[in-house]
Write a protein that holds these residues in place. Structure first.
Motif, PDB file in Angstrom:
ATOM      1  N   ASP A 290       0.817  -1.273   0.013  1.00  0.00           N
ATOM      2  CA  ASP A 290       0.097   0.030  -0.078  1.00  0.00           C
ATOM      3  C   ASP A 290       0.893   1.390  -0.015  1.00  0.00           C
ATOM      4  O   ASP A 290       1.899   1.198   0.385  1.00  0.00           O
ATOM      5  CB  ASP A 290      -1.183   0.020   1.201  1.00  0.00           C
ATOM      6  N   GLY A 291       0.350   2.360  -0.563  1.00  0.00           N
ATOM      7  CA  GLY A 291       0.909   3.640  -0.436  1.00  0.00           C
ATOM      8  C   GLY A 291       2.164   3.739  -1.460  1.00  0.00           C
ATOM      9  O   GLY A 291       2.301   2.863  -2.202  1.00  0.00           O
ATOM     10  N   PRO A 292       2.632   4.914  -1.612  1.00  0.00           N
ATOM     11  CA  PRO A 292       3.637   5.470  -2.516  1.00  0.00           C
ATOM     12  C   PRO A 292       4.816   4.473  -2.627  1.00  0.00           C
ATOM     13  O   PRO A 292       5.175   3.903  -1.695  1.00  0.00           O
ATOM     14  CB  PRO A 292       3.938   6.789  -2.244  1.00  0.00           C
ATOM     15  N   ARG A 494      13.781   7.441  10.339  1.00  0.00           N
ATOM     16  CA  ARG A 494      13.757   5.895  10.497  1.00  0.00           C
ATOM     17  C   ARG A 494      12.356   5.484   9.870  1.00  0.00           C
ATOM     18  O   ARG A 494      11.486   5.997   9.613  1.00  0.00           O
ATOM     19  CB  ARG A 494      13.983   5.519  11.731  1.00  0.00           C
ATOM     20  N   ALA A 495      12.272   4.085   9.552  1.00  0.00           N
ATOM     21  CA  ALA A 495      11.261   3.407   8.888  1.00  0.00           C
ATOM     22  C   ALA A 495       9.816   3.464   9.788  1.00  0.00           C
ATOM     23  O   ALA A 495      10.195   3.518  11.026  1.00  0.00           O
ATOM     24  CB  ALA A 495      11.559   2.013   8.664  1.00  0.00           C
ATOM     25  N   ALA A 496       8.943   3.930   9.118  1.00  0.00           N
ATOM     26  CA  ALA A 496       7.663   4.058   9.630  1.00  0.00           C
ATOM     27  C   ALA A 496       7.281   2.672  10.337  1.00  0.00           C
ATOM     28  O   ALA A 496       7.663   1.700   9.805  1.00  0.00           O
ATOM     29  CB  ALA A 496       6.608   4.736   8.844  1.00  0.00           C
ATOM     30  N   PRO A 665       4.388  21.673  15.701  1.00  0.00           N
ATOM     31  CA  PRO A 665       4.422  21.880  14.031  1.00  0.00           C
ATOM     32  C   PRO A 665       4.684  20.600  13.669  1.00  0.00           C
ATOM     33  O   PRO A 665       4.979  19.585  14.226  1.00  0.00           O
ATOM     34  CB  PRO A 665       6.071  22.644  14.138  1.00  0.00           C
ATOM     35  N   ALA A 666       4.251  20.358  12.450  1.00  0.00           N
ATOM     36  CA  ALA A 666       4.147  19.214  11.599  1.00  0.00           C
ATOM     37  C   ALA A 666       5.558  18.449  11.625  1.00  0.00           C
ATOM     38  O   ALA A 666       6.579  18.992  10.944  1.00  0.00           O
ATOM     39  CB  ALA A 666       3.586  19.194  10.162  1.00  0.00           C
ATOM     40  N   PRO A 667       5.843  17.261  11.756  1.00  0.00           N
ATOM     41  CA  PRO A 667       7.247  16.702  11.789  1.00  0.00           C
ATOM     42  C   PRO A 667       7.314  16.155  10.572  1.00  0.00           C
ATOM     43  O   PRO A 667       6.126  15.782   9.678  1.00  0.00           O
ATOM     44  CB  PRO A 667       6.986  15.647  12.892  1.00  0.00           C
ATOM     45  N   PRO A 668       8.738  15.546  10.026  1.00  0.00           N
ATOM     46  CA  PRO A 668       8.800  14.844   8.656  1.00  0.00           C
ATOM     47  C   PRO A 668       7.943  13.788   8.575  1.00  0.00           C
ATOM     48  O   PRO A 668       8.104  12.863   9.702  1.00  0.00           O
ATOM     49  CB  PRO A 668      10.286  14.624   8.740  1.00  0.00           C
ATOM     50  N   ASP A 669       7.329  13.190   7.620  1.00  0.00           N
ATOM     51  CA  ASP A 669       6.572  12.038   7.610  1.00  0.00           C
ATOM     52  C   ASP A 669       7.518  11.076   7.024  1.00  0.00           C
ATOM     53  O   ASP A 669       8.295  10.927   5.958  1.00  0.00           O
ATOM     54  CB  ASP A 669       5.369  12.383   6.377  1.00  0.00           C
ATOM     55  N   PRO A 670       7.598   9.960   8.020  1.00  0.00           N
ATOM     56  CA  PRO A 670       8.846   8.988   7.692  1.00  0.00           C
ATOM     57  C   PRO A 670       8.306   8.044   6.586  1.00  0.00           C
ATOM     58  O   PRO A 670       9.219   7.597   5.897  1.00  0.00           O
ATOM     59  CB  PRO A 670       8.870   8.009   8.823  1.00  0.00           C
ATOM     60  N   ARG A 671       7.053   8.146   6.005  1.00  0.00           N
ATOM     61  CA  ARG A 671       6.651   7.575   4.686  1.00  0.00           C
ATOM     62  C   ARG A 671       7.049   8.317   3.649  1.00  0.00           C
ATOM     63  O   ARG A 671       7.122   7.778   2.253  1.00  0.00           O
ATOM     64  CB  ARG A 671       5.373   7.310   4.667  1.00  0.00           C
ATOM     65  N   GLY A 672       7.588   9.668   3.883  1.00  0.00           N
ATOM     66  CA  GLY A 672       7.764  10.399   2.707  1.00  0.00           C
ATOM     67  C   GLY A 672       6.761  11.027   1.793  1.00  0.00           C
ATOM     68  O   GLY A 672       6.701  11.118   0.604  1.00  0.00           O
ATOM     69  N   TRP A 673       5.496  10.833   2.341  1.00  0.00           N
ATOM     70  CA  TRP A 673       4.388  11.248   1.334  1.00  0.00           C
ATOM     71  C   TRP A 673       4.027  12.894   1.091  1.00  0.00           C
ATOM     72  O   TRP A 673       2.947  13.174   1.338  1.00  0.00           O
ATOM     73  CB  TRP A 673       3.043  10.572   2.149  1.00  0.00           C
ATOM     74  N   PRO A 726       6.383   4.354  -7.785  1.00  0.00           N
ATOM     75  CA  PRO A 726       7.276   4.375  -6.743  1.00  0.00           C
ATOM     76  C   PRO A 726       8.126   5.517  -6.491  1.00  0.00           C
ATOM     77  O   PRO A 726       8.810   5.896  -5.322  1.00  0.00           O
ATOM     78  CB  PRO A 726       8.381   3.361  -7.475  1.00  0.00           C
ATOM     79  N   SER A 727       7.953   6.659  -7.454  1.00  0.00           N
ATOM     80  CA  SER A 727       8.543   7.888  -7.110  1.00  0.00           C
ATOM     81  C   SER A 727       7.776   8.669  -6.453  1.00  0.00           C
ATOM     82  O   SER A 727       7.891   9.913  -6.635  1.00  0.00           O
ATOM     83  CB  SER A 727       9.284   8.431  -8.335  1.00  0.00           C
ATOM     84  N   GLY A 728       6.630   8.229  -5.843  1.00  0.00           N
ATOM     85  CA  GLY A 728       5.603   9.230  -5.313  1.00  0.00           C
ATOM     86  C   GLY A 728       6.199  10.133  -4.242  1.00  0.00           C
ATOM     87  O   GLY A 728       5.965  11.175  -4.217  1.00  0.00           O
ATOM     88  N   ARG A 729       7.017   9.981  -3.686  1.00  0.00           N
ATOM     89  CA  ARG A 729       7.825  10.507  -2.543  1.00  0.00           C
ATOM     90  C   ARG A 729       8.679  11.652  -3.482  1.00  0.00           C
ATOM     91  O   ARG A 729       8.826  12.898  -2.628  1.00  0.00           O
ATOM     92  CB  ARG A 729       8.583   9.914  -1.879  1.00  0.00           C
TER      93      ARG A 729
END
Length: 733
Positions: A290-292, A494-496, A665-673, A726-729
């Motif tokens: 699932d996901g990008p 690090r990995a989500a 504040p919003a932190p970086p999304d580890p999924r890179g979305w 695969p390059s969604g991020r």
């Protein structure tokens, strides 16, 4: 705490050059056989001081991960580039940095502007599909209009439901005979099918019809997708040929240009380098999660056979006034803008095509004619040279080293000029003004607009130098812990814990594991050059006019707290450097002084007052700038970017999760979305972005409101255009 932020890059306005002061206009360079009176020749000593860590990576000595990759083949670890036990900064890197700044401050022509002749693509909104019909290509220029039905192919998790009833899943373009009926939401749906030529009889029930057609299969390329399409004709129905609004060759060119755009935004690693959970290779048309980065690519992205318009092909046609105006590979497609970036840049800013059309940066730093121009002379050496750059500290003092496989750096996205809201200006004459917020995206790259100018990277002001550039001492992922009002944007999370983006128990950060994310989209480093490290070099100049030397001196004497950007990782905060003139190692002489010296052949060159000469030429250039409102705008923009804004964090656009407290504040999304911000920014309502969306990259004036984070839509959004694979991020960058 407001969610306001600065995008890592902005633009220094580039105005059409016709109205510039006379000394900055186009013209031939001076002859090299003499030194002119009133012009300056000599050497300027310069000290470069590192303000934020400098990435000087030795690409020739990169190594794979120590564990052999562990499913991350293609990820490499880079050491610091050293020569003779000290960090090595190539003179060409310094010259490139100075040339870019010199081009900007003198509003010169672009030194390079290649690869921008093609029209760019954008994704159409769902409403565009209302004007689309499925078509079958019977012959060159002969298109038959078909009907379409939905064909259930996947369960709710995107897994194929086939084999089913003893049959394999239909393939793209496979001919079928099927039973169809009216189903939910008044859609026609396939009840059952057999392959063309099969002897099996399809027994009809009430409300069902037998039809013949072609399977249109694009794969599990959308979150929640359960059905494919089936293009068909009723039995006994005579095909209806559609009228073409344009000649067939024009439709073919439009199709081929669009396919090239689809494919041009992806590289081989994105399409064929994916791995399943067990580490085995995954095909581009395969969904692996699932996901990008996990969904399938549409066939037109990676299969050559389906991209050729030939007899038996099927696709979608756009109808206007019952005529075909364009052809598309999917129902909600990408499309091409009517003009290319090249067409929006003033001719006066394009690279010089002739020797007598050189701008100030060309005359000082050198020029090479564009490829294929065939002009003579085809190059000019320039009148400035950067000497060897020497680090004053040994590596043990100058280099911060990281053990093991090093530090995984955040993903560095490629330029995305398709994001017209960030790259386009209101007009060519007003490059300092962005397009209006809320402009429909199909109206972005249009005649009459202009380009914003030269890309520049903000200095990341307001960072705590003692804490920001280390890993911290806590138990949390260092990217999820704020240092003041900033997150460690330079490091990859690090990995989500999972693809849902769940929070930690305190709901102040994303829940991540202890596993580092190392793949083909990022790199790891074994070290960087520490802040306060100093380098020294000399700039040799020959026969520079006072204003030419003055522009260079202005760049070397920026006000305190202003920095140039150098090296890799500038969007992440790396590479802020300070340049200062070393007056004691500066020697400058005028053409008259050299003439007197060569006349006597015995009297040595007099030691002029270097500081006085530098100040006088700097003031000459400042007077030139003050005579032009456009040059003043350029200067103030350069100073703003070099200074940075300590009140706003600098990071790529991202959304904030619903569970995050309002005061965090919003932190970086580890999924890179990060693509979700751009999806939300384009959220449509009656053909245009909803109120408050459609934000353009703010200008550098005080009246422009900063960008803000949006509330996250955890559903992920549609991907039927084949673009958010695969390059969604990376596509959001």
């Amino acid at each position: 705490m407001t969610g306001e932020f600065l995008n890592p890059y902005t633009f220094i306005p580039a105005f059409p050059r016709e109205g510039l002061p006379e000394p900055l206009r186009d013209g031939p360079p001076p002859a090299r056989d003499l030194l002119r009176p009133g012009c300056w020749t000599g050497r300027i000593g310069v000290t470069l001081t590192v303000q934020t860590p400098l990435l000087l990576l030795d690409t020739a000595r990169k190594t794979p991960l120590s564990d052999g990759g562990n499913g991350a083949e293609g990820h490499f670890v880079y050491p610091v580039r050293l020569r003779d036990g000290r960090p090595h900064l190539p003179a060409t890197s310094v010259k490139g940095m100075l040339r870019a700044a010199y081009e900007a401050v003198t509003n010169s022509r672009f030194g390079v502007f290649e690869g921008h002749d093609s029209r760019l693509g954008f994704r159409r909104d769902a409403g565009f599909a209302l004007g689309m019909v499925p078509v079958y290509i019977a012959a060159q220029g002969v298109l038959y209009k078909f009907q379409q039905a939905v064909l259930r192919m996947y369960d709710k998790d995107g897994v194929s439901i086939y084999p089913k009833d003893g049959q394999e899943a239909p393939r793209h373009l496979e001919r079928l005979r099927a039973l169809v009926r009216r189903g939910k939401n008044n859609q026609t749906e396939v009840v059952r099918f057999v392959r063309e030529g099969a002897k099996e009889v399809l027994a009809r029930e009430s409300g069902e019809r037998i039809v013949n057609g072609v399977a249109f299969v694009t794969g599990p390329n959308i979150e929640g997708k359960t059905c494919e399409r089936f293009f068909y004709l009723e039995q006994g129905q005579k095909p209806k040929a559609l009228e073409l609004a344009r000649p067939w060759h024009a439709l073919e060119k439009q199709w081929n240009d669009l396919i090239c755009d689809y494919r041009g935004v992806h590289d081989e690693a994105e399409l064929f380098g994916r791995r399943r959970a067990d580490g085995s290779a995954a095909g581009p048309g395969e969904r692996i999660g699932d996901g990008p980065g996990q969904l399938a690519w549409s066939p037109h992205i990676h299969e050559d056979d389906v991209t050729v318009l030939r007899r038996g092909s099927v696709c979608y046609a756009r109808l206007e006034n019952d005529q075909v105006t364009a052809l598309y590979p999917v129902l909600v497609p990408r499309d091409l803008y009517p003009v290319s970036p090249r067409e929006l840049l003033s001719e006066s800013l394009l690279p010089a095509c002739r020797y007598d059309k050189l701008s100030p940066a060309d005359r000082v730093f050198g020029w090479v004619a564009p490829r294929g121009s065939g002009v003579r002379p085809a190059a000019y050496r320039g009148r400035l040279r950067i000497g060897p750059v020497a680090c004053e500290q040994e590596a043990d003092e100058a280099v911060e080293r990281f053990a093991g496989d090093g530090l995984p750096i955040s993903i560095l996205g490629q330029p995305k000029p398709q994001q017209g809201r960030f790259y386009l200006a209101k007009s060519a004459d007003q490059p300092d003004r962005p397009v209006r917020d809320g402009t429909p995206k199909e109206k972005l790259y249009q005649s009459g607009r202009g380009l914003r100018g030269r890309k520049a990277y903000w200095h990341h002001a307001g960072l705590d130098p003692r804490q920001h550039w280390n890993e911290g001492q806590g138990k949390w992922d260092p990217t999820q812990v704020r240092v003041g009002s900033h997150y460690r944007e330079y490091r990859r999370s690090r990995a989500a814990h999972d693809d849902k983006g769940l929070p930690t128990p305190d709901k102040k950060r994303y829940w991540t594991t202890d596993a580092e994310q190392r793949d083909t989209q990022n790199r790891s480093i074994k070290g960087w050059v520490r802040p306060k490290t100093t380098f020294r070099f000399a700039i040799d100049v020959r026969d520079l006019d006072a204003h030419e030397l003055g522009a260079l001196v202005w760049l070397l004497t920026l006000p305190a707290g202003h920095f140039h950007r150098l090296g890799l990782g500038r969007p992440l905060g790396f590479g802020s450097v300070r340049l200062d003139i070393d007056v004691e190692n500066t020697r400058l002489h005028s053409g008259e002084q050299f003439a007197d010296y060569y006349r006597s052949l015995s009297t040595p060159l007099s030691d002029g007052d270097g500081a006085k000469i530098l100040e006088a030429t700097r003031e000459e250039f400042v007077r030139l700038v003050e005579s032009s409102d456009q040059l003043v705008t350029v200067r103030e923009a350069m100073l703003a970017v070099a200074r940075g804004n300590p009140e706003l964090p600098v990071h790529y656009p991202r959304t904030r999760p619903e569970w995050l407290p309002e005061n965090v504040p919003a932190p970086p999304d580890p999924r890179g979305w990060n693509f979700k911000w751009f999806t939300e920014n384009e959220r449509p309502e009656q053909g245009r972005p909803v109120s408050g969306r459609g934000r353009a990259l703010p200008g550098l004036g005080n009246t422009d409101a900063p960008l803000t984070t949006y509330l996250s839509d955890e559903k992920g959004g549609s991907r039927d255009d084949g673009r958010s694979g695969p390059s969604g991020r990376r596509r959001s960058r």
